[in-house]
Design a protein around this motif. Structure first.
Motif, mmCIF file in Angstrom:
data_model
loop_
_atom_site.group_PDB
_atom_site.id
_atom_site.type_symbol
_atom_site.label_atom_id
_atom_site.label_comp_id
_atom_site.label_asym_id
_atom_site.label_seq_id
_atom_site.Cartn_x
_atom_site.Cartn_y
_atom_site.Cartn_z
ATOM 1 N N LYS B 51 0.823 -1.214 0.000
ATOM 2 C CA LYS B 51 0.000 0.000 0.000
ATOM 3 C C LYS B 51 0.856 1.263 0.000
ATOM 4 O O LYS B 51 1.841 1.343 0.739
ATOM 5 C CB LYS B 51 -0.906 0.018 1.251
ATOM 6 N N VAL B 69 -12.952 1.309 6.629
ATOM 7 C CA VAL B 69 -11.837 1.448 7.564
ATOM 8 C C VAL B 69 -11.191 0.075 7.765
ATOM 9 O O VAL B 69 -11.844 -0.860 8.224
ATOM 10 C CB VAL B 69 -12.339 1.985 8.926
ATOM 11 N N VAL B 70 -9.927 -0.065 7.391
ATOM 12 C CA VAL B 70 -9.241 -1.350 7.569
ATOM 13 C C VAL B 70 -8.113 -1.238 8.611
ATOM 14 O O VAL B 70 -7.372 -2.192 8.829
ATOM 15 C CB VAL B 70 -8.694 -1.917 6.234
ATOM 16 N N GLY B 71 -8.000 -0.050 9.257
ATOM 17 C CA GLY B 71 -6.990 0.128 10.286
ATOM 18 C C GLY B 71 -6.790 1.622 10.551
ATOM 19 O O GLY B 71 -7.566 2.452 10.043
ATOM 20 N N HIS B 84 2.213 0.191 6.056
ATOM 21 C CA HIS B 84 2.257 -1.228 6.446
ATOM 22 C C HIS B 84 2.432 -1.309 7.964
ATOM 23 O O HIS B 84 2.164 -0.331 8.667
ATOM 24 C CB HIS B 84 3.377 -1.939 5.657
ATOM 25 N N THR B 85 2.872 -2.445 8.472
ATOM 26 C CA THR B 85 2.909 -2.687 9.929
ATOM 27 C C THR B 85 3.679 -1.615 10.721
ATOM 28 O O THR B 85 3.390 -1.390 11.883
ATOM 29 C CB THR B 85 3.556 -4.054 10.214
ATOM 30 N N MET B 88 0.895 1.408 10.607
ATOM 31 C CA MET B 88 -0.541 1.119 10.567
ATOM 32 C C MET B 88 -0.860 -0.032 11.513
ATOM 33 O O MET B 88 -0.082 -0.982 11.630
ATOM 34 C CB MET B 88 -0.941 0.743 9.135
ATOM 35 N N ALA B 89 -2.020 0.052 12.195
ATOM 36 C CA ALA B 89 -2.449 -1.008 13.112
ATOM 37 C C ALA B 89 -3.969 -1.122 13.073
ATOM 38 O O ALA B 89 -4.650 -0.244 12.532
ATOM 39 C CB ALA B 89 -1.980 -0.700 14.522
ATOM 40 N N SER B 90 -4.510 -2.200 13.670
ATOM 41 C CA SER B 90 -5.960 -2.414 13.672
ATOM 42 C C SER B 90 -6.719 -1.334 14.434
ATOM 43 O O SER B 90 -7.817 -0.955 14.063
ATOM 44 C CB SER B 90 -6.291 -3.771 14.310
#
Lengths: 386, 95
Positions: B51, B69-71, B84-85, B88-90
């Motif tokens: 992404k 919304v995915v995170g 990415h990780t 970005m987080a939940s």
């Protein structure tokens, strides 16, 4: 796009015309397989349990078997059992007779030996196979399609090609009055709020949230583990997926953008048309069986890496998400949606081609899994055998 | 050949790289109907199907993909950065 199907006594439409050898317990599976293989258009499936089961499982098996027999691709049924299995064979026979299809029950313990038993199953199968071949296809509306939606061996491309195109095709079928069922509850964990917003009313929304959160609790009770900590798996993260919600969204895209009209428990028959959700495990053999019991005559299965999955009752169209995997798995893959990512075709062209493939398959063109005779299907036991 | 990224929904703040991009490379943004939307520059390496932020995303803002919304961002993210990780987080960050 003309559609031709077999109109059954209950006005439901089949796109295949088969005799079902319905195994009542795993002990008779070997013989149902051998007999099914010796005939044309005779199906059976691996039923790996059926003995030593709790009442909840007996009911789960009974209603699944009745609804599998009710699938409109099935024209006649031979119930094959021992006489000592967990389910009551006579009760199963009475429930299946109500479907108004030719139907018989053969029990090993009533036939005086294995060979007599085999002979009787074969003779009945032979008679039914001759009778049902007299059925003819006629023109039917697109609204008679009940499409099963499944995915497995997914990758991040699934969420931007195969599932997007399938979602568009599902929207078209539903606009024309058809039905589509998506399933695999564990794959929807993380999207319950999004799915709830897409339900037709509050009852449907509450049910979908309860089923998904209940499934998550069940995993926690059985294993003591938080399913969210296991997902996305390291392979997903390496491939670019960051969160469970992102992975789950990519998966539910295949249902398209219609409102969810009904939420079913495992292997229940829908009472509504349009988009339906069914509670099933992610395991393909159990999930495919649930979809077939839900009356789906055709199943579209999206995949990232490729899968051989097919069922003995409803044709399974495999749609792969990327061209690299397609080139490796052509003999088990029916369509390459990766052309969308490659920029070779646009979404409209891909959707049109996928719709045409669904119609052609309904009209009788065999899927790769049908040609290879791949048979992946089993009834989901809640507790299993003891 | 043009190197593309796919912005799936109109209000998504990320796009999916349909190629591998190196820092400084031009990214042509397309929508799902294959229409050109915009251009931006990758500010770091973006791998295939990863992404890329299509605009500035301040910390604790929703990450939108598929219009949902995915995170949430757990750092300030600049346009053209990898999402990415690392950032970005939940769930949003707790103070």
């Amino acid at each position: 796009m003309k559609l031709y199907g077999f109109v059954r006594n209950d006005d439901k439409v089949g796109f295949r015309n088969k005799v079902l050898l319905l195994p009542a317990v795993d002990c008779v599976n070997d013989i149902t397989y051998k007999i099914a293989q010796s005939f044309d258009d005779v199906s059976t499936f691996r039923f790996s349990t059926g003995c030593g089961m709790l009442p909840e499982d007996v009911e789960q098996i009974m209603h699944t078997q009745v609804n599998v027999a009710a699938n409109p691709n099935i024209a006649a049924i031979v119930i094959v059992g021992m006489g000592c299995e967990s389910i009551d064979l006579e009760a199963l026979y009475e429930r299946i007779k109500l479907l108004n299809k030719p139907c018989s029950l053969v029990k090993l313990h009533s036939e005086g030996g294995y060979n007599n038993f085999i002979d009787k199953v074969k003779r009945l199968t032979n008679t039914y196979a001759e009778d049902i071949s007299k059925a003819r296809r006629e023109i039917v509306p697109i609204s008679s399609i009940n499409l099963g939606l499944e995915c497995g061996a997914s990758d991040p491309a699934s969420g931007i090609s195969a599932n997007v195109a399938l979602g568009k095709a599902v929207d078209l079928i539903i606009e024309m009055g058809g039905t589509a069922i998506f399933s695999e509850t564990p794959e929807a964990i993380g999207t319950e709020k999004i799915l709830a917003k897409r339900c037709s009313d509050k009852n449907v929304a509450d049910k979908i949230v309860n089923i998904i959160t209940g499934y998550e609790r069940m995993i926690k009770t059985k294993t003591g583990r938080d399913v969210r900590s296991a997902n996305p798996v390291p392979g997903n993260i390496k491939a670019g997926i960051t969160t469970l919600e992102e992975k789950a969204m990519g998966c539910i895209l295949k249902g398209g953008s219609s409102k969810i009209q009904e939420v079913l428990d495992y292997a229940e028959l829908p009472s509504k048309k349009g988009l339906i959700f069914m509670n099933t495990p992610g395991f393909d053999a159990y999930s495919l069986c649930g979809l077939i019991a839900g009356g789906t005559q055709i199943i579209v299965f999206t995949t990232g890496k490729g899968t051989p999955c097919g069922t003995p009752i409803s044709p399974v169209i495999k749609v792969i998400s990327n061209t690299i995997a397609y080139n490796q798995q052509k003999d088990i893959t029916d369509y390459n949606a990766g052309m969308l990512i490659d920029g070779v075709k646009n979404l409209e062209q891909i959707t049109d081609e996928l719709m045409q493939l669904i119609i052609d398959t309904a009209n009788g063109t065999k899927t790769k899994a049908e040609i290879l005779g791949v048979n992946v299907m089993d009834i989901w036991p809640l507790y299993g055998t003891f | 050949m043009k190197k593309r990224a796919l912005q799936i929904s109109l209000n998504d703040n990320i796009a999916v790289a349909l190629d591998r991009f190196l820092a400084g490379e031009k990214v042509e943004l397309y929508n799902i109907e294959d229409q050109f939307i915009n251009k931006l520059t990758a500010t770091e390496e973006i791998k295939y199907l990863h992404k890329i932020a299509v605009r500035k995303i301040p910390i604790n803002e929703a990450i939108i993909k598929y219009g949902e919304v995915v995170g949430y961002s757990c750092k300030d993210i600049g346009a053209g950065e990898l999402v990415h990780t690392r950032n970005m987080a939940s769930k949003p960050q707790q103070d």
